[in-house]
Design a protein around this motif. Structure first.
Motif, mmCIF file in Angstrom:
data_model
loop_
_atom_site.group_PDB
_atom_site.id
_atom_site.type_symbol
_atom_site.label_atom_id
_atom_site.label_comp_id
_atom_site.label_asym_id
_atom_site.label_seq_id
_atom_site.Cartn_x
_atom_site.Cartn_y
_atom_site.Cartn_z
ATOM 1 N N GLY A 569 -6.155 33.011 38.465
ATOM 2 C CA GLY A 569 -7.251 34.020 38.250
ATOM 3 C C GLY A 569 -8.481 33.215 38.430
ATOM 4 N N LEU A 570 -8.462 31.790 38.625
ATOM 5 C CA LEU A 570 -9.640 30.596 38.978
ATOM 6 C C LEU A 570 -9.929 30.807 40.095
ATOM 7 C CD1 LEU A 570 -8.906 27.432 36.676
ATOM 8 C CD2 LEU A 570 -10.837 29.809 36.627
ATOM 9 N N TYR A 571 -9.019 31.370 41.149
ATOM 10 C CA TYR A 571 -9.242 30.962 42.042
ATOM 11 C C TYR A 571 -8.386 32.752 42.932
ATOM 12 C CZ TYR A 571 -11.104 26.540 42.041
ATOM 13 O OH TYR A 571 -11.764 25.753 41.639
ATOM 14 N N SER A 578 -11.338 36.640 37.541
ATOM 15 C CA SER A 578 -11.441 35.970 36.555
ATOM 16 C C SER A 578 -12.028 36.991 34.542
ATOM 17 C CB SER A 578 -13.261 35.651 37.002
ATOM 18 O OG SER A 578 -13.933 35.803 37.443
ATOM 19 N N HIS A 610 -12.434 23.362 35.521
ATOM 20 C CA HIS A 610 -13.305 24.904 36.648
ATOM 21 C C HIS A 610 -15.000 25.592 35.225
ATOM 22 C CE1 HIS A 610 -13.806 28.862 38.052
ATOM 23 N NE2 HIS A 610 -12.884 27.629 39.184
ATOM 24 N N LEU A 612 -15.710 27.645 35.171
ATOM 25 C CA LEU A 612 -14.882 29.140 34.813
ATOM 26 C C LEU A 612 -14.751 28.524 32.946
ATOM 27 C CD1 LEU A 612 -14.240 31.580 37.159
ATOM 28 C CD2 LEU A 612 -16.592 32.354 35.999
ATOM 29 N N LEU A 628 -20.785 35.979 33.877
ATOM 30 C CA LEU A 628 -20.444 36.815 35.488
ATOM 31 C C LEU A 628 -20.808 37.875 35.625
ATOM 32 C CD1 LEU A 628 -15.996 37.179 34.046
ATOM 33 C CD2 LEU A 628 -17.024 35.383 35.967
#
Length: 737
Positions: A569-571, A578, A610, A612, A628
DNA sequence: AGCACGCCGACT
DNA sequence: GTCGGCGTGCTC
C-alpha cells in the motif's frame, strides 16, 4: 369510439443487450392489468419461454407487426416495485451503462428471477377488535384465562398468528372462542411474516456527543439530507444509528441499515433486538433463496420495520422508507466488482434522494470522496470524537524491520509485547492481510518459482490442506516434491501467510490459545459467530486474522494489535492503495483498548520514515486524508475528476488490445474533452488464462463523461470484435485489478 | 446470454 | 459415411 388495438408491451429480458423487446398483449387483457414492473412469460429466440419484465407500453413498434409474438402469460398481479423504485432502477441503468434487463434481474431475489410468485404465504392472524364506540364488553372476573389471553393480545397490536399463539399461550383456542363471541377479538388472513415483533427492554442513555449527533439528524428527517457520521472506533456510532432507527420506526417508517460484510450481521441483529421494538429482516448471501424472497417481500409490503443487510440489500423495495444508513461507508466491499459494478453506498444516497429521506454514512475513516463532499457542502459532517467509557486511544510503536533478521516475521519487541499481554490475561490481535501458509515456493538452486499456469502468478501454499492454491483463479495443485527445472529437492517457502504465522506463534507460545480467522477458517456457516464467542469468553489469547477481523467487531479484551506487514500500500500501482492502507491500519488499531485498558499498536515496516506512514501515525487519519486529498487535487484524480474504465479480456493475447484500440477510434470526436489513457495491461495481466487489458477515461466534468459513454457503449455493443472478447465498463472504478 | 445452424476433422 | 468441434448470427 373505436376499440383500441391491443397495446404493444415493451419487455426487458435478462440478456446483455441494451434494448427491450416488443410483444403483443392478449386481446382479452385490459391495459391496467399490465403495468411496468410486472413479470411476464414470453417466447424468446429459440428458447420456448423466458421471464421478462414489462417496462412500458406503446401503440407502435419499430419491429414489423408480423414479427411480434404474443406474451404467454402474466406472472404478477401487481408490479414488483412502485414507479419511484422503477425510475431509480432506470436511472441506475443509464448511469452505469448496464443493460436494463440484466440490471432489473440482478437486483431481484433469485426466486423472483426464476418466476416464483411474489406473494407471502398467508396465515390466520388474531387481533383485538377495535370497538365502534368506547364501550368494550367486560370480561368476567372469573374468566382468568380469557383475561390473560386478552392481555397478551393487547401487547401485539398487529395481531398474533396461530403459530405464535400456540407457542405463547397453551390451549388458546377455547378462551379465544369465548373472546370472539364477546366481540373482543377477530381473525383475519394476512401474509405470513417472519419479522416477529420483539420486545426490546434495554434502554441506553446517549452521552452528550451522541445525543448531539442524534439531535442534529432528528431535526432534519423530512428531506434528503446527507450526513457523514464521522466517529473514531469506539465512539459509539452504533448507538446513534439505533437511536435514529428507533425514532424512525416509531413514526411508522422503515429504516435500512447496510453493513460491509455478512460477518457483522449477527452483532447488529443482537443490538437491534435488544434495543428496538421492531420487526427486523435480514438480507445477505447466507440466506436460502426462499428466505431471501421472504425478507424482500416483507420489506416491500411494509411488514418489516428494519432492513439489515449487505451490499445487494440496497435494492430491496421499501413501502415507507424513513432512512438509509451505510455503516463503514469507506469499505471497498460496497462496490460490486463483477458483472453489474455498482456502489451500494452510492445507491443508498440515490435512494435517499428518490424517497426524500436522509441518509447517514458512518465511518471512523471516511472515504476521500465523502470528505470532499463535506468540503463541497453536499454532506453534513457530524463528528463524534470521544470514546465511550473514556477508553483512550492506543499508543503507536513503529518497528523498523530493516535492522532485523529477514527470516523472522515477528520482531523481538512484538514478541515481548505479546508475552506481556499473555501474562496479563488479555488478548492480542495480529493482522496480516494474506491467508495461507506462504505466498511463494521457490527452488533454492535455480530460483524457479511455482506459478499458476493460468495467471502467471505465484501459487500460495496451504499447509493444512497440502495444496498450492492460486488466490486469483482458485486453481489447485499438489506441491511438487522437487523442482521441475533442476530436479533438486530443496524448495523454499518464502514469505508468511496467516497459517504460517499461527504456526510460528504456537512454537513461541505453546500454552496460548491461538485462533486463526480468515476466509479459510470461516468458510462454514456459523463459524465466525463461534470465533466471536470464543474471543469474547476470554478463551482465546492470540488472534491472527486478515481484514475480516479488522472490520467493526468489538473485542473488549484486546490490548495489543500487531500489524505484521504495513508495507503493502505504500508503493502500489493503484492510486487508492494509500487511502486503503490508512483506513485498514486505523481500523485495525481501533480494535485495541476499547474498554478500560489502554491499547498498544505495533507496526512492522521496512519504511519507517515513509511520509505517508509518519503522517498517519504522528497525526491521525484526518490529517492523512487531507494530505491525500491535496495530492489527488494536484494531479486531478478522483474525487477531483471522474473515471470510467473499459476492461477487455480474452484467451487470445492480442484481441483485447485490438478491441480497445478500436474503442479509442470510436471516441475520436470527443478526445479533446476526455483524457484517455491506455490501452494498458491490467495489474493482474493474465487471470484464469485470459489476457486482460484496460482503457481509462477521465474527465473533470461528470456530465461530459456520461455523455461520451452513452453513445460509446452502444457502438461497442455493435462492434464485431466486441462479441469475440469479454468487455465491461466500470463507472467510478474502485480497484484497477 | 443462449441456442441453432453450419462447415471441417477423427471415429464406430 | 457420421459425430461433434466451436465460429457466426439472431432474438420482438
Amino acid at each position: 369510439m373505436t376499440r383500441r388495438s391491443s397495446p404493444i408491451l415493451q419487455v426487458a429480458l435478462p440478456v446483455p443487450l441494451r434494448r427491450h423487446f416488443d410483444y403483443l398483449a392478449h386481446e382479452d387483457m385490459p391495459e391496467k392489468f399490465l403495468q411496468p414492473g410486472m413479470r411476464v412469460l414470453v417466447p424468446f429466440g429459440k428458447s420456448t419461454q423466458q421471464t421478462g419484465i414489462v417496462i412500458g407500453a406503446s401503440s407502435t413498434s419499430n419491429v414489423a407487426m408480423h414479427k411480434l409474438k404474443r406474451i404467454i402469460k402474466v406472472i404478477d398481479h401487481q408490479p414488483l416495485f412502485d414507479p419511484a423504485h422503477f425510475e431509480l432502477l432506470r436511472w441506475t441503468s443509464e448511469y452505469y451503462h448496464y443493460p436494463l434487463g440484466e440490471l432489473l434481474f440482478s437486483t431481484l431475489p433469485v426466486a423472483l428471477r426464476n418466476g416464483k410468485a411474489a406473494e407471502l404465504p398467508s396465515v390466520v392472524v388474531w387481533k383485538i377488535r377495535v370497538p365502534l364506540n368506547d364501550q368494550r364488553p367486560a370480561i368476567p372476573v372469573r374468566a382468568r384465562k380469557q383475561q390473560a389471553l386478552f392481555d397478551l393480545m393487547q401487547l401485539n397490536a398487529c395481531g398474533l398468528s396461530e403459530q405464535e399463539l400456540t407457542s405463547n399461550f397453551a390451549n388458546w383456542r377455547g378462551p379465544m372462542q369465548a373472546l370472539l363471541e364477546r366481540g373482543l377479538v377477530e381473525s383475519q388472513s394476512r401474509p405470513a411474516s417472519t419479522a416477529a415483533n420483539n420486545h426490546a427492554a434495554i434502554k441506553v442513555t446517549l452521552n452528550e456527543e451522541q445525543q448531539h449527533a442524534f439531535d442534529v439528524i432528528r431535526s432534519d428527517l423530512s428531506s434528503a439530507k446527507r450526513f457523514l457520521l464521522d466517529g473514531i472506533t469506539g465512539s459509539g456510532k452504533t448507538e446513534i444509528y439505533l437511536e435514529v432507527i428507533n425514532h424512525i420506526v416509531r413514526q411508522g417508517k422503515q429504516a435500512m441499515l447496510l453493513v460491509p460484510e455478512i460477518g457483522l450481521t449477527p452483532h447488529f441483529i443482537a443490538r437491534i433486538r435488544e434495543r428496538i421494538n421492531a420487526r427486523l429482516v435480514v438480507l445477505h448471501s447466507g440466506l436460502s433463496d426462499s428466505e431471501r424472497l421472504q425478507s424482500w417481500l416483507e420489506a416491500r409490503e411494509g411488514c418489516a420495520d428494519v432492513i439489515l443487510g449487505t451490499r445487494s440489500a440496497v435494492w430491496t423495495p421499501l413501502k415507507a422508507p424513513g432512512i438509509f444508513i451505510v455503516d463503514e461507508e469507506h469499505d471497498p466491499s460496497y462496490k460490486q466488482q463483477e458483472s453489474f459494478r455498482y456502489s451500494a453506498r452510492d445507491i443508498a444516497i440515490l435512494r435517499s434522494n428518490y424517497a426524500n429521506v436522509p441518509v447517514i454514512l458512518g465511518s471512523a475513516t471516511p472515504s476521500l470522496e465523502s470528505l470532499h463532499n463535506v468540503d463541497l457542502d453536499k454532506y453534513k459532517r457530524i463528528v463524534v470524537s470521544g470514546r465511550v467509557d473514556n477508553a483512550v486511544l492506543p499508543d503507536y510503536h513503529v518497528i523498523d524491520m530493516r535492522t532485523r533478521k529477514a527470516s523472522n516475521p515477528l520482531s523481538e519487541p512484538l514478541i515481548i509485547a505479546i508475552r506481556k499481554v499473555l501474562e496479563q490475561k488479555k488478548q492480542t490481535l495480529l493482522f496480516l492481510n494474506r491467508r495461507g501458509y506462504s505466498p511463494v515456493l521457490m527452488c533454492h538452486h535455480c530460483g524457479w518459482v511455482n506459478t499458476c499456469s493460468r495467471c502467471n502468478l505465484p501459487l500460495t501454499y496451504h499447509k493444512q490442506r497440502n495444496l498450492q492454491i492460486c488466490h486469483h483463479c482458485g486453481s489447485q495443485a499438489r506441491p511438487a516434491p522437487a523442482c521441475p527445472e533442476c530436479h533438486k529437492a530443496e524448495l523454499l517457502q518464502i514469505g508468511y501467510g496467516t497459517e504460517r504465522i499461527t504456526e510460528v506463534l504456537a512454537d513461541l507460545f505453546p500454552a496460548a490459545t491461538i485462533l486463526r480467522i480468515d476466509r479459510d477458517t470461516t468458510r462454514r456457516k456459523g463459524s465466525m459467530e463461534n470465533f466471536v464467542d470464543r474471543i469474547n469468553s476470554g478463551e482465546a489469547d492470540i488472534l491472527v486474522g486478515t481484514q475480516m477481523l479488522a472490520k467493526g467487531h468489538h473485542f473488549p479484551d484486546i490490548t495489543l494489535v500487531g500489524i505484521i506487514d504495513a508495507d503493502r500500500g505504500l508503493y502500489s500501482a493503484d492510486f487508492r492503495a494509500s487511502e486503503r492502507m490508512a483506513q485498514l491500519i486505523t481500523q485495525v488499531s481501533g480494535r485495541a483498548g476499547r474498554a478500560k485498558d489502554p491499547g498498544m499498536v505495533m507496526i512492522q515496516t521496512h519504511f519507517p520514515a515513509h511520509p505517508l506512514l509518519t503522517t498517519l501515525l504522528q497525526h491521525d487519519y484526518h490529517t492523512f486524508a487531507r494530505l491525500l486529498l491535496q495530492e489527488r487535487k494536484s494531479v486531478n484524480l478522483p474525487p477531483y475528476s471522474y473515471m470510467a474504465l473499459l476492461r477487455a479480456e480474452s484467451f487470445e493475447q492480442n484481441m483485447p488490445v485490438t478491441f480497445l484500440h478500436t474503442a479509442v477510434t470510436l471516441l475520436n470526436n470527443q478526445t479533446t474533452e476526455l483524457e484517455i489513457s491506455g490501452p494498458f495491461p491490467a495489474p493482474i495481466e493474465k487471470r484464469s488464462g485470459k489476457y486482460r487489458f484496460q482503457l481509462l477515461l477521465q474527465s473533470d466534468n461528470r456530465m461530459r463523461l456520461q455523455k461520451a459513454l452513452l453513445a460509446w457503449v452502444y457502438d461497442l455493443e455493435h462492434l464485431p470484435l466486441g462479441k469475440k472478447i469479454r468487455w465491461s465498463l466500470d463507472v467510478d472504478p474502485q480497484e484497477m485489478l
